[in-house]
Design a protein around this motif. Structure first.
Motif, PDB file in Angstrom:
ATOM      1  N   ASP A 247       0.828  -1.207   0.000  1.00  0.00           N
ATOM      2  CA  ASP A 247       0.000   0.000   0.000  1.00  0.00           C
ATOM      3  C   ASP A 247       0.862   1.258   0.000  1.00  0.00           C
ATOM      4  N   GLU A 248       1.913   1.220   0.800  1.00  0.00           N
ATOM      5  CA  GLU A 248       2.804   2.384   0.872  1.00  0.00           C
ATOM      6  C   GLU A 248       3.495   2.621  -0.473  1.00  0.00           C
ATOM      7  N   ALA A 249       3.960   1.547  -1.107  1.00  0.00           N
ATOM      8  CA  ALA A 249       4.632   1.686  -2.399  1.00  0.00           C
ATOM      9  C   ALA A 249       3.692   2.280  -3.444  1.00  0.00           C
ATOM     10  N   GLU A 250       2.441   1.861  -3.414  1.00  0.00           N
ATOM     11  CA  GLU A 250       1.463   2.400  -4.367  1.00  0.00           C
ATOM     12  C   GLU A 250       1.238   3.892  -4.135  1.00  0.00           C
ATOM     13  N   ARG A 251       1.122   4.288  -2.867  1.00  0.00           N
ATOM     14  CA  ARG A 251       0.907   5.715  -2.572  1.00  0.00           C
ATOM     15  C   ARG A 251       2.114   6.550  -2.986  1.00  0.00           C
ATOM     16  N   ILE A 252       3.302   6.046  -2.723  1.00  0.00           N
ATOM     17  CA  ILE A 252       4.518   6.778  -3.101  1.00  0.00           C
ATOM     18  C   ILE A 252       4.590   6.931  -4.613  1.00  0.00           C
ATOM     19  N   ALA A 253       4.368   5.837  -5.324  1.00  0.00           N
ATOM     20  CA  ALA A 253       4.453   5.882  -6.786  1.00  0.00           C
ATOM     21  C   ALA A 253       3.406   6.822  -7.380  1.00  0.00           C
ATOM     22  N   GLU A 254       2.210   6.792  -6.814  1.00  0.00           N
ATOM     23  CA  GLU A 254       1.157   7.667  -7.324  1.00  0.00           C
ATOM     24  C   GLU A 254       1.510   9.132  -7.118  1.00  0.00           C
ATOM     25  N   ALA A 255       1.974   9.473  -5.924  1.00  0.00           N
ATOM     26  CA  ALA A 255       2.346  10.859  -5.637  1.00  0.00           C
ATOM     27  C   ALA A 255       3.514  11.295  -6.515  1.00  0.00           C
ATOM     28  N   TRP A 256       4.502  10.422  -6.665  1.00  0.00           N
ATOM     29  CA  TRP A 256       5.673  10.770  -7.475  1.00  0.00           C
ATOM     30  C   TRP A 256       5.277  10.977  -8.932  1.00  0.00           C
ATOM     31  N   GLY A 257       4.431  10.081  -9.434  1.00  0.00           N
ATOM     32  CA  GLY A 257       3.996  10.191 -10.814  1.00  0.00           C
ATOM     33  C   GLY A 257       3.217  11.455 -11.103  1.00  0.00           C
ATOM     34  N   GLU A 258       2.558  12.009 -10.079  1.00  0.00           N
ATOM     35  CA  GLU A 258       1.808  13.257 -10.231  1.00  0.00           C
ATOM     36  C   GLU A 258       2.667  14.488  -9.962  1.00  0.00           C
ATOM     37  N   GLY A 259       3.959  14.264  -9.739  1.00  0.00           N
ATOM     38  CA  GLY A 259       4.867  15.380  -9.489  1.00  0.00           C
ATOM     39  C   GLY A 259       4.826  15.900  -8.065  1.00  0.00           C
ATOM     40  N   GLU A 260       4.147  15.180  -7.180  1.00  0.00           N
ATOM     41  CA  GLU A 260       4.034  15.607  -5.781  1.00  0.00           C
ATOM     42  C   GLU A 260       5.179  14.987  -4.975  1.00  0.00           C
ATOM     43  N   ARG A 261       6.354  15.578  -5.111  1.00  0.00           N
ATOM     44  CA  ARG A 261       7.547  15.009  -4.479  1.00  0.00           C
ATOM     45  C   ARG A 261       7.451  15.020  -2.956  1.00  0.00           C
ATOM     46  N   ASP A 262       6.985  16.104  -2.380  1.00  0.00           N
ATOM     47  CA  ASP A 262       6.865  16.168  -0.922  1.00  0.00           C
ATOM     48  C   ASP A 262       5.887  15.121  -0.404  1.00  0.00           C
ATOM     49  N   ALA A 263       4.781  14.947  -1.102  1.00  0.00           N
ATOM     50  CA  ALA A 263       3.802  13.950  -0.693  1.00  0.00           C
ATOM     51  C   ALA A 263       4.386  12.546  -0.789  1.00  0.00           C
ATOM     52  N   ALA A 264       5.197  12.301  -1.810  1.00  0.00           N
ATOM     53  CA  ALA A 264       5.833  10.989  -1.948  1.00  0.00           C
ATOM     54  C   ALA A 264       6.768  10.722  -0.780  1.00  0.00           C
ATOM     55  N   ARG A 265       7.550  11.731  -0.405  1.00  0.00           N
ATOM     56  CA  ARG A 265       8.460  11.552   0.735  1.00  0.00           C
ATOM     57  C   ARG A 265       7.687  11.327   2.028  1.00  0.00           C
ATOM     58  N   GLU A 266       6.609  12.046   2.204  1.00  0.00           N
ATOM     59  CA  GLU A 266       5.798  11.893   3.414  1.00  0.00           C
ATOM     60  C   GLU A 266       5.118  10.529   3.469  1.00  0.00           C
ATOM     61  N   ALA A 267       4.920   9.901   2.322  1.00  0.00           N
ATOM     62  CA  ALA A 267       4.273   8.583   2.285  1.00  0.00           C
ATOM     63  C   ALA A 267       5.220   7.458   2.691  1.00  0.00           C
ATOM     64  N   VAL A 268       6.496   7.765   2.801  1.00  0.00           N
ATOM     65  CA  VAL A 268       7.458   6.764   3.274  1.00  0.00           C
ATOM     66  C   VAL A 268       7.330   6.672   4.792  1.00  0.00           C
ATOM     67  N   THR A 269       6.910   5.529   5.282  1.00  0.00           N
ATOM     68  CA  THR A 269       6.635   5.372   6.704  1.00  0.00           C
ATOM     69  C   THR A 269       7.908   5.102   7.504  1.00  0.00           C
ATOM     70  N   GLY A 270       7.782   5.234   8.807  1.00  0.00           N
ATOM     71  CA  GLY A 270       8.898   4.916   9.683  1.00  0.00           C
ATOM     72  C   GLY A 270       9.320   3.467   9.577  1.00  0.00           C
ATOM     73  N   GLU A 271       8.336   2.581   9.406  1.00  0.00           N
ATOM     74  CA  GLU A 271       8.650   1.163   9.249  1.00  0.00           C
ATOM     75  C   GLU A 271       9.477   0.927   7.982  1.00  0.00           C
ATOM     76  N   MET A 272       9.170   1.666   6.925  1.00  0.00           N
ATOM     77  CA  MET A 272       9.940   1.530   5.696  1.00  0.00           C
ATOM     78  C   MET A 272      11.367   2.009   5.891  1.00  0.00           C
ATOM     79  N   VAL A 273      11.530   3.120   6.582  1.00  0.00           N
ATOM     80  CA  VAL A 273      12.877   3.633   6.846  1.00  0.00           C
ATOM     81  C   VAL A 273      13.703   2.583   7.583  1.00  0.00           C
ATOM     82  N   ASP A 274      13.115   1.930   8.581  1.00  0.00           N
ATOM     83  CA  ASP A 274      13.854   0.950   9.380  1.00  0.00           C
ATOM     84  C   ASP A 274      14.127  -0.338   8.605  1.00  0.00           C
ATOM     85  N   ALA A 275      13.231  -0.702   7.689  1.00  0.00           N
ATOM     86  CA  ALA A 275      13.395  -1.947   6.936  1.00  0.00           C
ATOM     87  C   ALA A 275      14.294  -1.792   5.723  1.00  0.00           C
TER      88      ALA A 275
END
Length: 330
Positions: A247-275
């Motif tokens: 789900d997180e990957a889909e949200r990041i890709a969607e935001a990035w594809g729409e040019g919403e770079r800040d939203a894509a970065r915000e969609a990266v969760t803490g769990e993703m950072v740790d993993a």
């Protein structure tokens, strides 16, 4: 535990000084990436003259813009000036880079990866001549080069990992969640055993995106930006992450594809950072890095400081995660 570091994108003289510093800190290998603007082999040749023992590696060069013969010749030439070993990291890159930058067809990337790795091994075997009739590349009756050039493949999906098991000396996983590395490597190992190869002879050298700062939130923000870029812009990277974070990957890709770079970065969760990365103060980042390094599958973790951070953060991160900072893992 062997440990490497990816050279940051700096001018040649600054890169040479950085490599010397990494060698002094105890790192075993300096790797350099290549996309656009800097040539990996030229950079490593310049570094070779400045260091005394450290291995030099490409992580990664793509398999479309240079032929297998050119890659083999470049790596073999580099062995003549490198004081340590040379590790040739290759990968298929992305359609964007291959088609829009190099003007090549992004045709059958996994098969080409397999055949390129196999051909480089044949070209550098040091005996006989090479005849090769592949599906993506063929060679007719050329002499070999005598050079020790282990080939590492940047393989994410199962098919590419199977190619790694059949023909590669090392595996460069990037954006494969650390908790899933063992399962992902089992595909490599199973294929290696089927091909009559020893899986333990294949070096696992994962990229470890890392950032250190006094304020942990700053370090974690750097990793978020790194992950958002790769998940958002590369389908292969996105699929690798989606195995654990669909789900997180889909949200990041969607935001990035729409040019919403800040939203894509915000969609990266803490769990993703740790993993998928290492971030924090010098001590907490070191603890996290050592946990990754101590995973049974991992042989040669590679510190990768995200692009875009300042030079001080790059230097602090490499110093904090250097071998010997602590004699034993926590």
């Amino acid at each position: 535990m062997s440990r490497g570091v990816v050279l940051p994108r700096r001018g040649v003289e600054a890169t040479r000084r950085f490599a010397v510093r990494c060698e002094d800190l105890g790192y075993d290998a300096c790797w350099t990436g290549e996309l656009w603007g800097r040539d990996a082999f030229v950079t490593l040749t310049a570094v070779a003259d400045a260091v005394d023992r450290i291995d030099l590696g490409t992580a990664i060069v793509n398999i479309f813009s240079r032929s297998a013969a050119t890659l083999a010749a470049a790596a073999a030439t580099l062995t003549e000036v490198a004081p340590g070993g040379v590790r040739l990291g290759i990968g298929p890159s992305t359609p964007k880079a291959i088609e829009d930058l190099h003007g090549c067809d992004y045709d059958r990337p996994v098969r080409r990866l397999h055949e390129t790795a196999e051909l480089i091994a044949a070209f550098t075997a040091g005996e006989g001549r090479v005849d090769y009739d592949g599906e993506t590349v063929s060679v007719a009756d050329f002499p070999t080069l005598d050079a020790d050039v282990p080939v590492y493949t940047a393989a994410l999906g199962p098919a590419a990992r199977r190619a790694t098991g059949r023909v590669a000396d090392g595996w460069l996983p990037h954006n494969v969640p650390f908790p899933e590395l063992a399962d992902a490597f089992e595909t490599v190992a199973k294929t290696a055993r089927e091909a009559g190869r020893d899986p333990d002879a294949i070096t696992v050298a994962p990229y470890v995106p890392a950032a250190v700062a006094d304020d942990p939130s700053e370090a974690r923000a750097a990793i978020r930006g790194h992950l958002a870029y790769y998940v958002g812009s590369g389908e292969g990277y996105r699929r690798a992450v989606a195995s654990a974070f669909p789900d997180e990957a889909e949200r990041i890709a969607e935001a990035w594809g729409e040019g919403e770079r800040d939203a894509a970065r915000e969609a990266v969760t803490g769990e993703m950072v740790d993993a998928l990365g290492v971030a924090g103060t010098p001590e907490t980042a070191l603890e996290r890095f050592e946990r990754v390094a101590s995973l049974e599958t991992v042989d040669h973790p590679i510190v990768v400081v995200p692009d875009g951070v300042d030079a001080e953060t790059v230097d602090r991160t490499v110093e904090a995660l250097a071998p010997g900072r602590r004699e034993t893992p926590p």
